[in-house]
Design a protein around this motif. Structure first.
Motif: not given
Length: 198
Positions: A61-86
Motif C-alpha cells: 500500500a505504501f506507494v498509494t499512501w505516498i500519492k495521497i500524502v503528496d496530494a494533501a501537501a498540494t492541497k495545502l500549498r494551494n489553500t488561500p492564507g497558507i504560505d506555500p513554504g509553510g
C-alpha cells in the motif's frame, strides 16, 4: 491569514482517533492549521487492527499512501492564507515513517518544509537523509512500541547529512503519548515547526 502555517497529520497503523487526533486538534492552538488525512481510504486495512503487524500489506500500500500524502501537501500549498513554504507534515507511528518517506525528494519545490515524527523508526533510505527537510524526531524512550533504538539511526543520518534536526526523548514514556508526555511532545514539535515553516 496570509503567511499561515499548516501541516498534514498522519495517523498510525490502527487508523484514526488515537494520538494523531490529539495532534490534529492541539496544533492549531499553536497557530498551525492541520489537514487530518485518512491515507487508508484507497487501501482498506486487512484486519480489525488496521495495518498493525501487516507488513506485506503495508509494503503493497505504501506507494498509494505516498500519492495521497503528496496530494494533501498540494492541497495545502494551494489553500488561500497558507504560505506555500509553510506546509509541513506530522506523523505518529506508521504515519511518522510515512511522513519521512513522503518528504524525501529529488526536486523543487519540496512537498514539505519540515517534518515532525512521533515514535518514528523508518527503516528506509537512511542514505537519503540529505534529501529530507528539517526534521524533529520524538521518542517515548526504550518502552515505546517503536523504541528509541529504532529512531536513533535516522537521527544520526540526519546529523551526518547536516540536515537541521532535533531528537526529543520523553524518558520512560509510552507509544500512546498520553497526558503530560503528549503535551510536551506537541509543544516541542510546534516550536520546531514554527522555526522552519515560513
Amino acid at each position: 491569514m496570509a503567511g499561515g502555517r499548516a501541516v498534514v497529520v498522519l495517523h498510525g497503523c490502527g487508523g484514526f482517533s488515537t494520538f494523531d487526533h490529539r495532534l490534529a486538534v492541539d496544533l492549531p492552538h499553536y497557530g498551525i492549521s492541520t489537514l487530518y488525512v485518512d491515507y487508508f481510504g484507497l487501501t482498506p486495512p486487512p484486519g480489525k487492527r488496521g495495518f498493525c503487524g501487516a507488513h506485506s500489506a503495508v509494503e503493497n500500500a505504501f506507494v498509494t499512501w505516498i500519492k495521497i500524502v503528496d496530494a494533501a501537501a498540494t492541497k495545502l500549498r494551494n489553500t488561500p492564507g497558507i504560505d506555500p513554504g509553510g506546509v509541513g507534515v506530522v506523523g505518529w507511528s506508521l504515519g511518522g515513517g510515512l511522513a519521512v518517506v513522503a518528504s524525501i525528494v529529488y526536486h523543487e519545490p519540496r512537498p514539505f518544509a519540515a517534518v515532525a515524527g512521533f515514535s518514528t523508526g523508518s527503516a528506509r533510505d537512511y542514505q537519503l537523509a540529505s534529501l529530507l527537510p528539517p526534521t524533529i524526531l520524538l521518542s517515548g524512550g526504550p518502552a515505546d512500541a517503536i523504541p528509541l533504538a529504532q529512531t536513533l539511526p535516522l537521527y544520526h543520518a540526519l546529523q551526518a547529512a547536516h540536515v537541521p534536526s532535533v531528537l526529543y526523548v520523553y524518558p520512560h514514556g509510552s507509544h500512546a503519548w498520553p497526558g503530560r508526555q503528549g503535551a510536551l511532545g506537541i509543544e516541542h514539535a510546534a516550536g520546531f515547526l514554527h522555526r522552519y515553516l515560513r
